[in-house]
Structure formats: C-alpha cells, structure tokens
Design a protein around this motif. Structure first.
Motif, PDB file in Angstrom:
ATOM      1  N   LEU A  45      72.756 -13.237   5.259  1.00 12.35           N
ATOM      2  CA  LEU A  45      73.193 -12.373   6.363  1.00 12.35           C
ATOM      3  C   LEU A  45      72.973 -13.058   7.704  1.00 12.35           C
ATOM      4  O   LEU A  45      73.759 -12.889   8.642  1.00 12.35           O
ATOM      5  CB  LEU A  45      72.429 -11.043   6.307  1.00 12.35           C
ATOM      6  N   ARG A  46      71.932 -13.868   7.772  1.00 13.38           N
ATOM      7  CA  ARG A  46      71.641 -14.569   9.024  1.00 13.38           C
ATOM      8  C   ARG A  46      72.699 -15.632   9.315  1.00 13.38           C
ATOM      9  O   ARG A  46      73.115 -15.811  10.458  1.00 13.38           O
ATOM     10  CB  ARG A  46      70.252 -15.208   8.955  1.00 13.38           C
ATOM     11  N   MET A  78      80.561  -5.498  12.878  1.00  8.98           N
ATOM     12  CA  MET A  78      81.427  -5.562  11.702  1.00  8.98           C
ATOM     13  C   MET A  78      81.230  -4.380  10.766  1.00  8.98           C
ATOM     14  O   MET A  78      81.873  -4.298   9.716  1.00  8.98           O
ATOM     15  CB  MET A  78      81.163  -6.863  10.928  1.00  8.98           C
ATOM     16  N   PHE A 104      75.772 -15.507   8.249  1.00  3.26           N
ATOM     17  CA  PHE A 104      76.940 -14.685   8.603  1.00  3.26           C
ATOM     18  C   PHE A 104      76.896 -14.304  10.076  1.00  3.26           C
ATOM     19  O   PHE A 104      77.879 -14.453  10.804  1.00  3.26           O
ATOM     20  CB  PHE A 104      76.944 -13.435   7.716  1.00  3.26           C
ATOM     21  N   GLU A 105      75.744 -13.855  10.513  1.00  3.50           N
ATOM     22  CA  GLU A 105      75.578 -13.439  11.906  1.00  3.50           C
ATOM     23  C   GLU A 105      75.811 -14.600  12.870  1.00  3.50           C
ATOM     24  O   GLU A 105      76.552 -14.481  13.848  1.00  3.50           O
ATOM     25  CB  GLU A 105      74.166 -12.868  12.097  1.00  3.50           C
ATOM     26  N   GLY A 129      79.397 -15.702  12.900  1.00  9.89           N
ATOM     27  CA  GLY A 129      80.214 -14.642  13.477  1.00  9.89           C
ATOM     28  C   GLY A 129      80.186 -14.617  14.997  1.00  9.89           C
ATOM     29  O   GLY A 129      81.205 -14.365  15.644  1.00  9.89           O
ATOM     30  N   TRP A 139      74.331  -1.576   8.035  1.00  7.22           N
ATOM     31  CA  TRP A 139      74.619  -2.591   9.049  1.00  7.22           C
ATOM     32  C   TRP A 139      74.554  -1.984  10.448  1.00  7.22           C
ATOM     33  O   TRP A 139      74.166  -2.654  11.397  1.00  7.22           O
ATOM     34  CB  TRP A 139      76.012  -3.191   8.819  1.00  7.22           C
ATOM     35  N   GLU A 152      69.292  -8.486  17.809  1.00  5.36           N
ATOM     36  CA  GLU A 152      69.161  -9.568  16.843  1.00  5.36           C
ATOM     37  C   GLU A 152      70.445  -9.759  16.028  1.00  5.36           C
ATOM     38  O   GLU A 152      70.751 -10.869  15.599  1.00  5.36           O
ATOM     39  CB  GLU A 152      67.992  -9.241  15.896  1.00  5.36           C
ATOM     40  N   TRP A 153      71.184  -8.670  15.805  1.00  7.60           N
ATOM     41  CA  TRP A 153      72.347  -8.724  14.930  1.00  7.60           C
ATOM     42  C   TRP A 153      73.606  -8.189  15.617  1.00  7.60           C
ATOM     43  O   TRP A 153      74.265  -7.291  15.076  1.00  7.60           O
ATOM     44  CB  TRP A 153      72.088  -7.914  13.655  1.00  7.60           C
ATOM     45  N   PHE A 190      76.662  -9.386  16.039  1.00  5.96           N
ATOM     46  CA  PHE A 190      77.929  -9.550  15.314  1.00  5.96           C
ATOM     47  C   PHE A 190      77.987  -8.689  14.054  1.00  5.96           C
ATOM     48  O   PHE A 190      78.926  -7.930  13.841  1.00  5.96           O
ATOM     49  CB  PHE A 190      78.166 -11.012  14.958  1.00  5.96           C
ATOM     50  N   THR A 191      76.983  -8.836  13.211  1.00 10.01           N
ATOM     51  CA  THR A 191      76.975  -8.079  11.962  1.00 10.01           C
ATOM     52  C   THR A 191      77.116  -6.580  12.225  1.00 10.01           C
ATOM     53  O   THR A 191      77.844  -5.872  11.531  1.00 10.01           O
ATOM     54  CB  THR A 191      75.671  -8.357  11.192  1.00 10.01           C
TER      55      THR A 191
END
Lengths: 225, 225
Positions: A118-119, B194, A121-122, A125, B180, B187-188, B190-191
């Motif tokens: 997932l990291r 999505m 991916f992030e 992305g 998600w 920290e996330w 982009f994810t």
DNA sequence: ACCTGAACACCGTTCAAGT
DNA sequence: ACCTGAACACCGTTCAAGT
C-alpha cells in the motif's frame, strides 16, 4: 555449530522485533522462502522455539516483518524533479530490493496487500496525480505500474540469481535464450523470435522501458480527450 | 465418508492424469491452496497415498497439472479481428479463469514460468507483433501486458471472492473503500482519494482499461520515432 | 512481561512390498 | 505397469510451566 552454548554471559536476554526481522531476512536470503522456519530462526537467535510466536502472531506476520525491514518507508521517499523521474526512481528502488532479495517479489505479489504494498501504491500515486486530473486514469495507471514493477522485477530477479551456477548471469540468460531458440517455429513463432531479445533482459534499462511504456500510455490517453 | 469400500466392482483401477488434475482443481476451488494435499487427493480418488507421486513428480507438478487443466490452450486461441481486440479477448479469458479459480493468479505469477505462462506470452505476442516491427518494443509490451493481466487479475479476484461473506461483493468493496477513507490524510493523500474509485474496481471494464493503457503506450512510442 | 520446551496435528516424499 | 501403506523427517501452532 557446536559452540552455541554461553559465548555471551547474559547482557540482555530480550529478543526485540528488530533482531527477529533481521535474522529472518538473513535466513530468507541464504536458503529461500522454505529456509525460513520458526525452529531455524530460534536456533539462530540462540533461544527456544515459541519465542517468535510471542512477538509475532504467525508466519504471515514474520514474512511481513521481513518485507518491511528490507523495503523501509524512507527508501520510497524519492523526489527526482519531474513526476516521471520520481516514478522511475521508486521503480528502481523496488527493482534493486527484489534483485538483492529474490524472495521479496513473491512476497509483495501475495494478496492481500500488506502495508508495504500500500505504501508503494501511495508513493507512485502521488506522482501520477501530477500527470492527470482524472481519478479513473490515476487508478488504472498506478495499479498497472505497480503490477508491472512487482511482476517484472520478480521475473528478472530469478534469472539474475542463477549467477551462482557454473555459467554466470550472462550465461544463464544465454542458456534460456538458446532454449527459446529450440522451440518449434510452427507452435512458438513469437517466443522464438524473442530469443535474442531475451539476452538484454534483466538489466535496469530493459525494466525501465516498461515503466516508460505505461507512462507513455497515460500521456496518449490524456491527449485524446 | 464411511462407504468408500467397494461401490464400483473393478471396472478400471487406473487413475489417469486427467482425473488427478480434475480432482486437484476441485480441492483447490473448495479449500484454497492449503487444501490441496496428497492425502486429501488420494482420499477423494478413493485410492492410497503415494499413487499421485507415481504419476506426477511432486507437488509443483500437481499444481502445474491443475493450472493447465483450468486454462487450456484452446481458450487462448482467440482471433477477434484487430490485434487490440484479440489481446483484449485473451486478457478477458485469463481474467475470468482467475476469477473462477482464485488460486490461479498466485500459481501463474510464481516463477519460474510454466508452460501455461509461456503459452499466454506467445499468444499475446503474436498480436503485438502486428502492432510494431521493433523487437525491443514487442518484448516490453508483451511482458508488461502479461504482468498486468496476472497481477491485476489476482487482486480483483481476491475482492470478488469475499462475496460468500455477509455483505456480498459490492459490500466487500464498500468496506475496503471505507477503510481507505479512514486513512490519515497527511500520510495517505493519494490512497485516500482513490477510495471512491475503488468501488468500480473489480469489473471487467476497469480491468480492460489497464490493458488499453498499455496498448496506447505502445502506439505513442511508435509515433515518436 | 518474557521465555522455555514438550506436545499436537499435520505435511511432502520415499520406498519396500504387493498385484 | 500400477497401486499400497507404512515410515521418515520435517512443519506451524498451542500451551502449561517457568522466571
């Protein structure tokens, strides 16, 4: 082998998670995925079996810890100017990690996605976001890149590893290439024609050509709309 | 369970490879990869353990036979007019096979390449050959497509499989999507963005969008030179 | 809180022995 | 040629017992 008794008196008996993960990586590097065993790991840490289960729930957690140890978050924090360069830098980081630790590719590909996956991916992305404003395109491009990086990296790492054998790495590729050349031309016209191309397989440039291909596709899609 | 004695007199005691592969597929479909065991397989075939090893060398060969049984050569012999349509047809065949047999994705991704994997490579490559004359581009495009098809197919099949649970397939995706959305936006970023996109994940159209992306990249690369 | 080590229920593989 | 079934050397996991 025999002198595992009392070399160190008893400075600290605690077996922290870091040491477990590091020892697991050593075992995986040396003997492959089947070489990582709770018993072998305990022996290497000079402690009893069952200790690891107290720290980590099960074998999946153990593999996960080893994966995270080998591909730390910091490694992905690249910023190489343009989005394309940043993505290439991340891809190379993952490629090199798989090349150094052949078991890593299969581990990352294994569903469900772990934290590490997932990291990546992030991080990919974020750069993709700068290339197109459309959510659908961002999602497609990022997951396509991720699948390519893991998949191609695993394949290439495998051929690289044969260098311990008699022939060396170039020889191993040549052998596989010769194997493809012996295929029946009626049944395998394409694979046969790729035999010579296969020789350049396995270096970073070949790998990066695939990354560029996907990024080109994203650009082309954007242009059409 | 108890009536495994002499239901059939002795018409033919032979246990052909076909029956072994078919029974292995049933076991894999029902109980996953860990459910496929020499002992369980022998029990299902109403024979003794050790029979399978006489026909197949080891467990790798057993998985290989199951893979070939589920993805026969004929399935890949598509010809849907244009090269792009042919490639899309092959991709959908593999996608559907992985969707029907969740263990298949991991099996195909596992290095080294088996016969089945090389066959998909060959069939995709033949259509790619029609799109560009350059060997290097043919190789990159074909392996990129293959990695995407296997990788993305595996991921999507996994979420599809949760439909046996309480919520149904759409619910499972919604749950992951909600997960998600709960990620830390610092920290996330982009994810998190999505999360809504993820809901359309897992259908054939989403999957084919990635195939098109790669083919667009091949076209774009060709145009530039 | 952390470690020990025995016990349990498996597993793939081998192989002498049958037909 | 094909099948049997016992035996071997493992494996992940659990868990009462220690410190």
């Amino acid at each position: 082998m025999g002198d595992a008794s009392v070399a160190e008196p008893s400075e600290s008996r605690a077996v922290p998670r870091d040491r477990i993960a590091a020892a697991a990586v050593e075992l995986l590097d040396a003997h492959g995925e089947s070489g990582l065993t709770f018993r072998a790991l305990a022996r290497r840490l000079q402690t009893g079996p069952g200790v690891i289960q107290w720290h980590l729930a099960n074998k999946a957690g153990l593999l996960q810890a080893a994966t995270a140890a080998v591909l730390p978050d910091a490694m992905l924090d690249e910023d190489a100017g343009t989005p394309r360069e940043t993505i290439r830098a991340i891809a190379v980081d993952v490629y090199d990690a798989i090349d150094a630790h052949p078991w890593l590719g299969a581990q990352l590909a294994k569903p469900p996605w772990q934290d590490t996956m997932l990291r990546i991916f992030e991080h990919i992305g974020r750069s993709i976001q700068a290339l197109t404003p459309q959510f659908a395109a961002q999602f497609s491009a990022t997951s396509t890149l991720l699948n390519y990086i893991i998949g191609a990296g695993s394949q290439q790492a495998r051929t690289s590893r044969s260098e311990t054998a008699t022939t060396g790495r170039a020889g191993a590729l040549a052998a596989l290439s010769a194997q493809w050349e012996c295929l029946n031309p009626q049944e395998w016209p394409f694979t046969r024609s790729m035999a010579t191309q296969l020789r350049s397989h396995g270096d970073r440039d070949e790998f990066l050509a695939g990354v560029d291909l996907i990024l080109d596709g994203l650009n082309a899609t954007r242009r059409e709309e």
